[in-house]
Design a protein around this motif. Structure first.
Motif, PDB file in Angstrom:
ATOM      1  N   UNK A  23       0.825  -1.207   0.000  1.00 13.48           N
ATOM      2  CA  UNK A  23       0.000   0.000   0.000  1.00 13.48           C
ATOM      3  C   UNK A  23       0.862   1.261   0.000  1.00 13.48           C
ATOM      4  N   UNK A  24       0.349   2.300  -0.647  1.00 15.29           N
ATOM      5  CA  UNK A  24       1.071   3.571  -0.700  1.00 15.29           C
ATOM      6  C   UNK A  24       0.836   4.354   0.585  1.00 15.29           C
ATOM      7  N   UNK A  25       1.733   5.274   0.859  1.00  9.55           N
ATOM      8  CA  UNK A  25       1.599   6.132   2.036  1.00  9.55           C
ATOM      9  C   UNK A  25       0.381   7.034   1.839  1.00  9.55           C
ATOM     10  N   UNK A  26      -0.369   7.325   2.894  1.00  9.38           N
ATOM     11  CA  UNK A  26      -1.600   8.117   2.745  1.00  9.38           C
ATOM     12  C   UNK A  26      -1.388   9.509   2.172  1.00  9.38           C
ATOM     13  N   UNK A  27      -0.175  10.035   2.238  1.00  6.56           N
ATOM     14  CA  UNK A  27       0.060  11.381   1.727  1.00  6.56           C
ATOM     15  C   UNK A  27       0.516  11.399   0.279  1.00  6.56           C
ATOM     16  N   UNK A  28       0.780  10.236  -0.305  1.00  2.00           N
ATOM     17  CA  UNK A  28       1.336  10.221  -1.656  1.00  2.00           C
ATOM     18  C   UNK A  28       0.494   9.400  -2.613  1.00  2.00           C
ATOM     19  N   UNK A  29      -0.786   9.386  -2.412  1.00  2.00           N
ATOM     20  CA  UNK A  29      -1.659   8.669  -3.327  1.00  2.00           C
ATOM     21  C   UNK A  29      -2.619   9.637  -4.000  1.00  2.00           C
ATOM     22  N   UNK A  30      -2.991   9.290  -5.169  1.00  2.00           N
ATOM     23  CA  UNK A  30      -3.943  10.034  -5.996  1.00  2.00           C
ATOM     24  C   UNK A  30      -3.562  11.501  -6.109  1.00  2.00           C
ATOM     25  N   UNK A  31      -4.425  12.416  -5.683  1.00  2.00           N
ATOM     26  CA  UNK A  31      -4.181  13.845  -5.887  1.00  2.00           C
ATOM     27  C   UNK A  31      -3.783  14.575  -4.608  1.00  2.00           C
ATOM     28  N   UNK A  42      -8.126   9.282   6.555  1.00  2.00           N
ATOM     29  CA  UNK A  42      -8.754  10.593   6.744  1.00  2.00           C
ATOM     30  C   UNK A  42      -7.942  11.446   7.709  1.00  2.00           C
ATOM     31  N   UNK A  43      -7.533  10.895   8.827  1.00  2.00           N
ATOM     32  CA  UNK A  43      -6.782  11.658   9.825  1.00  2.00           C
ATOM     33  C   UNK A  43      -5.459  12.177   9.290  1.00  2.00           C
ATOM     34  N   UNK A  44      -4.709  11.298   8.603  1.00  2.00           N
ATOM     35  CA  UNK A  44      -3.434  11.701   8.015  1.00  2.00           C
ATOM     36  C   UNK A  44      -3.626  12.863   7.057  1.00  2.00           C
ATOM     37  N   UNK A  45      -4.577  12.715   6.177  1.00  5.20           N
ATOM     38  CA  UNK A  45      -4.755  13.726   5.130  1.00  5.20           C
ATOM     39  C   UNK A  45      -5.306  15.037   5.695  1.00  5.20           C
ATOM     40  N   UNK A  46      -6.222  14.948   6.636  1.00  9.10           N
ATOM     41  CA  UNK A  46      -6.741  16.168   7.249  1.00  9.10           C
ATOM     42  C   UNK A  46      -5.620  16.923   7.947  1.00  9.10           C
ATOM     43  N   UNK A  47      -4.830  16.217   8.722  1.00 11.38           N
ATOM     44  CA  UNK A  47      -3.701  16.849   9.409  1.00 11.38           C
ATOM     45  C   UNK A  47      -2.686  17.436   8.443  1.00 11.38           C
ATOM     46  N   UNK A  48      -2.392  16.689   7.374  1.00 13.48           N
ATOM     47  CA  UNK A  48      -1.418  17.175   6.381  1.00 13.48           C
ATOM     48  C   UNK A  48      -1.939  18.408   5.657  1.00 13.48           C
ATOM     49  N   UNK A  49      -3.217  18.429   5.309  1.00 14.72           N
ATOM     50  CA  UNK A  49      -3.783  19.593   4.632  1.00 14.72           C
ATOM     51  C   UNK A  49      -3.745  20.825   5.526  1.00 14.72           C
ATOM     52  N   UNK A  50      -4.123  20.675   6.775  1.00  9.11           N
ATOM     53  CA  UNK A  50      -4.095  21.812   7.695  1.00  9.11           C
ATOM     54  C   UNK A  50      -2.658  22.280   7.940  1.00  9.11           C
ATOM     55  N   UNK A  51      -1.745  21.325   8.029  1.00  7.72           N
ATOM     56  CA  UNK A  51      -0.328  21.672   8.213  1.00  7.72           C
ATOM     57  C   UNK A  51       0.190  22.457   7.008  1.00  7.72           C
ATOM     58  N   UNK A  52      -0.168  22.013   5.789  1.00  8.94           N
ATOM     59  CA  UNK A  52       0.272  22.727   4.579  1.00  8.94           C
ATOM     60  C   UNK A  52      -0.292  24.141   4.547  1.00  8.94           C
ATOM     61  N   UNK A  53      -1.555  24.292   4.953  1.00 13.22           N
ATOM     62  CA  UNK A  53      -2.171  25.613   4.967  1.00 13.22           C
ATOM     63  C   UNK A  53      -1.505  26.522   5.987  1.00 13.22           C
TER      64      UNK A  53
END
Length: 196
Positions: free
Chosen positions: A2-10, A181-192
């Motif tokens: 499986x791919x890492x949750x931050x490096x899949x799709x878009x 969901x948790x990984x991506x939500x946290x990563x998006x908020x961190x990027x912002x």
């Protein structure tokens, strides 16, 4: 494997866009606070009022965006449109407001150094409400509420509302796997936040 949750799709594109929008939001906020602080002749109330309007706009936009996001088919397109509209409104709204204020009866007040303090503004508003306002104070009675609440709300609230409405749209564009969901939500908020 499986791919890492931050490096899949878009997700990398979402992270990049959210970084840029964080930067744009901070740039708009800095201009708003400087210009509106100068217009209101900064007092202890100015920062709190402006921050309150900013956060209220973001919060209201996020609530409305959360309600509407389920009806949006293409979250990417809507996100980009709303962000573009927010930036356009932030730029044009400030220019139009400054032009109108410069050509209004407030231009003499804006050219002076002395601010109208909150205590004086409150007593003027009370006198106006009870009909005891002296004629020489008639032109100053609405100066404080106009420059501390009305003008900042007109300039900031629509743009911050649109920015807040974009949060759920970005989540919808990035979330495609319930296990991450948790990984991506946290990563998006961190990027912002990093963009800010």
């Amino acid at each position: 494997m499986p791919t890492h949750p931050l490096f899949s799709r878009n997700v990398p594109l979402c992270l990049s866009l959210f970084f840029v929008t964080g930067f744009a939001a901070l740039a708009a906020e800095m201009v708003w606070f400087r210009v509106l602080g100068a217009l209101a002749k900064s007092s202890a109330h100015t920062m709190g009022t402006l921050l309150g309007i900013y956060l209220t706009g973001l919060g209201c936009g996020a609530v409305v965006g959360s309600i509407v996001v389920s009806f949006v088919e293409n979250a990417w397109r809507m996100f980009l449109r709303l962000q573009g509209l927010a930036i356009l409104y932030a730029a044009c709204g400030m220019g139009v407001a400054l032009y109108l204020l410069g050509n209004s009866s407030l231009s003499c007040y804006l050219a002076s150094y002395e601010p109208v303090d909150a205590d004086t503004a409150l007593s003027l508003l009370q006198s106006w409400w009870y009909g005891d306002l002296k004629p020489e104070h008639a032109t100053h009675v609405l100066t404080y509420p106009l420059l501390h609440a009305v003008v900042p709300s007109v300039i900031m609230f629509p743009a911050t509302f649109l920015m807040g409405a974009c949060f759920p749209l970005m989540q919808k564009a990035a979330q495609n796997d319930e296990y991450h969901v948790g990984w991506r939500t946290g990563a998006l908020q961190c990027a912002n936040i990093l963009g800010s």
